[in-house]
Scaffold this active site. Structure first.
Site, PDB file in Angstrom:
ATOM      1  N   ASN A  14     -20.854  -2.964 -42.436  1.00  0.00           N
ATOM      2  CA  ASN A  14     -22.292  -2.664 -42.359  1.00  0.00           C
ATOM      3  C   ASN A  14     -22.545  -1.409 -41.537  1.00  0.00           C
ATOM      4  OD1 ASN A  14     -24.286  -4.582 -43.693  1.00  0.00           O
ATOM      5  ND2 ASN A  14     -22.765  -6.006 -42.839  1.00  0.00           N
ATOM      6  N   ARG A  65     -21.126 -14.652 -19.716  1.00  0.00           N
ATOM      7  CA  ARG A  65     -22.016 -13.940 -20.628  1.00  0.00           C
ATOM      8  C   ARG A  65     -22.941 -12.968 -19.888  1.00  0.00           C
ATOM      9  NH1 ARG A  65     -22.611 -15.321 -25.509  1.00  0.00           N
ATOM     10  NH2 ARG A  65     -22.223 -17.507 -25.146  1.00  0.00           N
ATOM     11  N   ARG A  91     -21.453 -12.711 -31.211  1.00  0.00           N
ATOM     12  CA  ARG A  91     -21.598 -13.268 -29.875  1.00  0.00           C
ATOM     13  C   ARG A  91     -23.091 -13.402 -29.597  1.00  0.00           C
ATOM     14  NH1 ARG A  91     -18.466 -13.747 -25.101  1.00  0.00           N
ATOM     15  NH2 ARG A  91     -19.697 -13.179 -23.296  1.00  0.00           N
ATOM     16  N   LEU A  93     -26.533 -13.287 -27.679  1.00  0.00           N
ATOM     17  CA  LEU A  93     -27.063 -12.430 -26.618  1.00  0.00           C
ATOM     18  C   LEU A  93     -27.779 -13.306 -25.589  1.00  0.00           C
ATOM     19  CD1 LEU A  93     -28.651  -9.433 -28.593  1.00  0.00           C
ATOM     20  CD2 LEU A  93     -26.308  -9.697 -27.776  1.00  0.00           C
ATOM     21  N   ASN A 107     -30.778  -7.479 -36.396  1.00  0.00           N
ATOM     22  CA  ASN A 107     -29.553  -8.152 -36.828  1.00  0.00           C
ATOM     23  C   ASN A 107     -29.585  -8.285 -38.349  1.00  0.00           C
ATOM     24  OD1 ASN A 107     -27.107  -9.708 -36.575  1.00  0.00           O
ATOM     25  ND2 ASN A 107     -28.326 -11.568 -36.902  1.00  0.00           N
ATOM     26  N   HIS A 109     -28.109 -10.975 -41.268  1.00  0.00           N
ATOM     27  CA  HIS A 109     -27.483 -12.291 -41.417  1.00  0.00           C
ATOM     28  C   HIS A 109     -27.279 -12.562 -42.909  1.00  0.00           C
ATOM     29  CE1 HIS A 109     -26.344 -16.317 -40.257  1.00  0.00           C
ATOM     30  NE2 HIS A 109     -27.106 -16.773 -41.243  1.00  0.00           N
ATOM     31  N   GLU A 143     -33.836 -17.061 -29.861  1.00  0.00           N
ATOM     32  CA  GLU A 143     -33.228 -18.136 -30.643  1.00  0.00           C
ATOM     33  C   GLU A 143     -32.299 -17.562 -31.696  1.00  0.00           C
ATOM     34  OE1 GLU A 143     -35.768 -21.367 -32.248  1.00  0.00           O
ATOM     35  OE2 GLU A 143     -37.232 -20.617 -30.812  1.00  0.00           O
TER      36      GLU A 143
HETATM   37  C1  GAR Z   1     -21.644  -9.557 -42.359  1.00  0.00           C
HETATM   38  O1  GAR Z   1     -21.612 -10.340 -43.521  1.00  0.00           O
HETATM   39  C2  GAR Z   1     -22.820  -9.976 -41.489  1.00  0.00           C
HETATM   40  O2  GAR Z   1     -23.962 -10.328 -42.229  1.00  0.00           O
HETATM   41  C3  GAR Z   1     -22.247 -11.174 -40.777  1.00  0.00           C
HETATM   42  O3  GAR Z   1     -20.927 -10.806 -40.468  1.00  0.00           O
HETATM   43  C4  GAR Z   1     -20.460  -9.883 -41.439  1.00  0.00           C
HETATM   44  C5  GAR Z   1     -19.952  -8.647 -40.725  1.00  0.00           C
HETATM   45  O4  GAR Z   1     -19.320  -7.788 -41.628  1.00  0.00           O
HETATM   46  N1  GAR Z   1     -22.998 -11.502 -39.618  1.00  0.00           N
HETATM   47  C6  GAR Z   1     -23.231 -12.735 -39.208  1.00  0.00           C
HETATM   48  O5  GAR Z   1     -22.786 -13.725 -39.770  1.00  0.00           O
HETATM   49  C7  GAR Z   1     -24.088 -12.848 -37.957  1.00  0.00           C
HETATM   50  N2  GAR Z   1     -24.493 -14.197 -37.744  1.00  0.00           N
HETATM   51  P1  GAR Z   1     -19.036  -6.276 -41.258  1.00  0.00           P
HETATM   52  O6  GAR Z   1     -18.306  -6.285 -39.904  1.00  0.00           O
HETATM   53  O7  GAR Z   1     -18.143  -5.781 -42.354  1.00  0.00           O
HETATM   54  O8  GAR Z   1     -20.354  -5.565 -41.191  1.00  0.00           O
END
Ligand code: GAR
Length: 203
Positions: A14, A65, A91, A93, A107, A109, A143
């Site tokens: 990403n 943390r 992780r 926050l 973020n 998700h 949250e």
């Molecule tokens: C992505 O699919 C992102 O949406 C997910 O981790 C992956 C990271 O991929 N994030 C979560 O699950 C957060 N709760 P990347 O390192 O190739 O961007």
């Protein structure tokens, strides 16, 4: 120019998509000030270095943390970061971190929130049997996977899917959605009304 601070823990695809969109002039009005990982060996850090971006590892293992987050916050401040971008930052926050950047942390998700927060969202979607899945770009609040939604994109779940094929289909949309979401926030042309992100209509 809005200065982005990217936080990641792993692969960094990403982040790579965002960096490429900025480099190609498709994502305007922002620049990447620093890339920070809580894992020294995160592939995303190597991508950052290859691109000539500032890359910093702040190892979290074995630390409290609050202490780790304090170092993250001071590194972000040192680099004059305006907007924090969580890109596979696995992780939680601390509230102090969230309060240090109010409505200034995004973020992504891999689910259509509020469905399937937490780990392995794509697997959760398959097990539940939903027929539409997707990704969500949202502001981070205190949250987990809960803040105001900036943008969502959906994909179909196919009968032949396993977690890997579904994740790949969602990831392709993540790479588009995150830059679009960042552009929306960077433009500043929005209001948040209750939980709703509302774009200003430009005249
Ligand atoms: C992505 O699919 C992102 O949406 C997910 O981790 C992956 C990271 O991929 N994030 C979560 O699950 C957060 N709760 P990347 O390192 O190739 O961007």
């Amino acid at each position: 120019m809005m200065r982005l601070g990217i936080l990641l823990s792993g692969r960094g695809s990403n982040f790579a998509a965002i960096a490429e969109n900025i480099a190609q002039g498709r994502l305007k009005g922002c620049e990447i000030a620093v890339v920070i990982s809580n894992k020294v060996d995160a592939a995303g850090l190597a991508i950052a270095r290859e691109r000539g971006l500032k890359a910093v590892a702040i190892e979290a293992r074995g630390r409290k943390r609050a202490e780790h987050d304090a170092e993250m916050i001071s590194t972000l401040r040192e680099h004059e970061v305006d907007l924090v971008i969580l890109a596979g930052y696995m992780r939680l926050l601390s509230p102090e971190f969230v309060q240090a950047f109010p409505l200034r942390i995004l973020n992504i998700h891999p689910s259509l929130l509020p469905a399937f927060p937490g780990l392995d969202a794509q697997e959760q979607a398959l097990i539940y049997g939903v027929q539409v899945a997707g990704c969500t770009v949202h502001f981070v609040d205190e949250e987990l996977d809960h803040g105001v939604i900036v943008l969502q994109k959906s994909v179909p779940v196919l009968e032949a899917d396993d977690a890997q094929t579904l994740s790949a289909r969602i990831l392709e949309q993540e790479h588009i959605a995150y830059s679009e979401g960042i552009a929306r926030v960077v433009s500043g042309e929005y209001q948040i009304i209750g939980r709703r992100y509302v774009r200003h209509i430009s005249s």
